[in-house]
Design an enzyme around this catalytic site. Structure first.
Site, PDB file in Angstrom:
ATOM      1  N   ASN A  61       0.800  -1.226   0.000  1.00  0.00           N
ATOM      2  CA  ASN A  61       0.000   0.000   0.000  1.00  0.00           C
ATOM      3  C   ASN A  61       0.833   1.277   0.000  1.00  0.00           C
ATOM      4  O   ASN A  61       0.314   2.355   0.323  1.00  0.00           O
ATOM      5  CB  ASN A  61      -0.951   0.003   1.194  1.00  0.00           C
ATOM      6  CG  ASN A  61      -1.841  -1.219   1.242  1.00  0.00           C
ATOM      7  OD1 ASN A  61      -1.715  -2.054   2.139  1.00  0.00           O
ATOM      8  ND2 ASN A  61      -2.721  -1.359   0.260  1.00  0.00           N
TER       9      ASN A  61
ATOM     10  N   LEU B 248       0.943   7.005   0.521  1.00  0.00           N
ATOM     11  CA  LEU B 248       0.167   5.831   0.902  1.00  0.00           C
ATOM     12  C   LEU B 248      -1.184   5.811   0.218  1.00  0.00           C
ATOM     13  O   LEU B 248      -1.769   6.860  -0.069  1.00  0.00           O
ATOM     14  CB  LEU B 248      -0.054   5.790   2.415  1.00  0.00           C
ATOM     15  CG  LEU B 248       1.045   5.179   3.280  1.00  0.00           C
ATOM     16  CD1 LEU B 248       2.248   6.083   3.344  1.00  0.00           C
ATOM     17  CD2 LEU B 248       0.532   4.894   4.670  1.00  0.00           C
ATOM     18  N   CYS B 249      -1.673   4.621  -0.004  1.00  0.00           N
ATOM     19  CA  CYS B 249      -3.049   4.414  -0.433  1.00  0.00           C
ATOM     20  C   CYS B 249      -3.847   4.039   0.809  1.00  0.00           C
ATOM     21  O   CYS B 249      -3.917   2.874   1.200  1.00  0.00           O
ATOM     22  CB  CYS B 249      -3.124   3.317  -1.490  1.00  0.00           C
ATOM     23  SG  CYS B 249      -4.808   2.966  -2.058  1.00  0.00           S
ATOM     24  N   ILE B 250      -4.434   5.058   1.455  1.00  0.00           N
ATOM     25  CA  ILE B 250      -5.132   4.831   2.722  1.00  0.00           C
ATOM     26  C   ILE B 250      -6.328   5.780   2.796  1.00  0.00           C
ATOM     27  O   ILE B 250      -6.223   6.967   2.473  1.00  0.00           O
ATOM     28  CB  ILE B 250      -4.172   5.023   3.924  1.00  0.00           C
ATOM     29  CG1 ILE B 250      -4.841   4.635   5.233  1.00  0.00           C
ATOM     30  CG2 ILE B 250      -3.630   6.451   3.964  1.00  0.00           C
ATOM     31  CD1 ILE B 250      -3.872   4.600   6.403  1.00  0.00           C
TER      32      ILE B 250
END
Length: 307
Positions: A161, A168-170
């Site tokens: 992620n 970040l992919c969050i």
């Protein structure tokens, strides 16, 4: 003549607000709403340091008195200033609270409260990144906490992620509101109720438990799914390299549990050394051979009754 966007005019605007906008005056919200387009033009003019557009000749373009437009514009400037001050105040409070935590180390970039340089520490024996000290950066806008901060690692981390540039992919870092395209609920995304600590804890959880259904690094996601031992080995190499960034004199935590309070060495001894007199609760001193006699009804018998 048109209003110039220089320091003297801004001072005049402030004085006009003090004169016109006070308790008891008849300045309503509708006036500011009617001139919202003009207010946006003021922002652009102030940024370019050019004269205001002709729309600011209110006596020509609108029947409203000229001070209404000026007041509306000034109020927006003042609101923007208060918003910026609120963001900085909240960030100072959050930084003060986080400074007590052992799993994060915080510095400011050029003493700018809107730019944080972090050392994020993983203290979890079950994590592939346990013992890592990961440098990161968070940036905030003057609209914080109504808009989310940005976060990125400053060191490369091989993780499903995490993008190659460290971002970040969050969900928690996504703008507020439901996203129909991605299917994210509003509760999963940023809201003003969130804060720096909730973001950092979410990042730590993501390091420990990747989300491989929507990876930012597809190769890392495949390795995590199919070759977990290889993935864990690569994570340990990243952890070992990250320890080179630990500041001199900084003590790395090995546990997040607070130490137990110190115990006095004489507590137990003092308890057992208490005398019988100290333990006397004021009961009767009647001896074993001075037992009372009771009749069948449970009443104590006296010598007169026996007679």
């Amino acid at each position: 003549m048109p209003l110039e966007s220089n320091g003297s005019d801004l001072t005049a605007l402030s004085r006009l607000v003090e004169a016109c906008v006070r308790p008891g005056t008849r300045r309503t919200q509708s006036h500011a709403t009617l001139h919202r387009t003009s207010v946006d033009g003021l922002d652009a003019s102030l940024a370019s340091q050019e004269p205001l557009p002709p729309v600011y000749y209110p006596l020509v373009t609108t029947p409203l008195p000229s001070d209404y437009t000026i007041v509306a514009a000034t109020l927006k400037i003042m609101a923007s200033s208060r918003l910026a001050g609120g963001a900085k105040h909240r960030l100072m409070m959050e930084m003060q609270d986080l400074s007590k935590e052992k799993w994060v180390n915080i510095d400011l970039v050029n003493d700018n409260i809107l730019r944080w340089r972090l050392g994020l520490i993983v203290v979890n024996p079950d994590s592939a990144f346990n013992g890592g000290y990961f440098k990161a950066e968070m940036t905030f806008t003057e609209e914080y906490p109504y808009q989310p901060p940005t976060f990125r690692f400053l060191v490369p981390i091989y993780h499903p992620n995490i993008y190659p540039d460290g971002k970040l992919c969050i969900s928690i870092l996504h703008t507020p509101g439901e996203d129909i395209t991605s299917g994210e609920q509003a509760s999963e995304r940023w809201s003003p109720l969130q804060g720096v600590e909730s973001v950092l804890r979410s990042v730590l959880l993501l390091l420990d438990d990747p989300e491989i259904n929507s990876p930012a690094n597809v190769d890392a996601g495949v390795m995590y799914r199919d070759k977990r031992d290889t993935y864990n080995q690569r994570a340990r190499e990243i952890v070992d390299k990250s320890k080179q960034d630990i500041p001199e004199g900084f003590e790395m935590p090995t546990t997040l549990e607070p130490p137990p309070p110190p115990k006095s060495a004489d507590d137990d001894a003092a308890f057992w050394d208490e005398s019988d007199e100290e333990l006397d609760f004021g009961g009767s001193d009647t001896g074993d051979d001075e037992t009372a006699e009771f009749d069948d009804d449970g009443e104590e018998q006296s010598d007169d009754d026996d007679a």
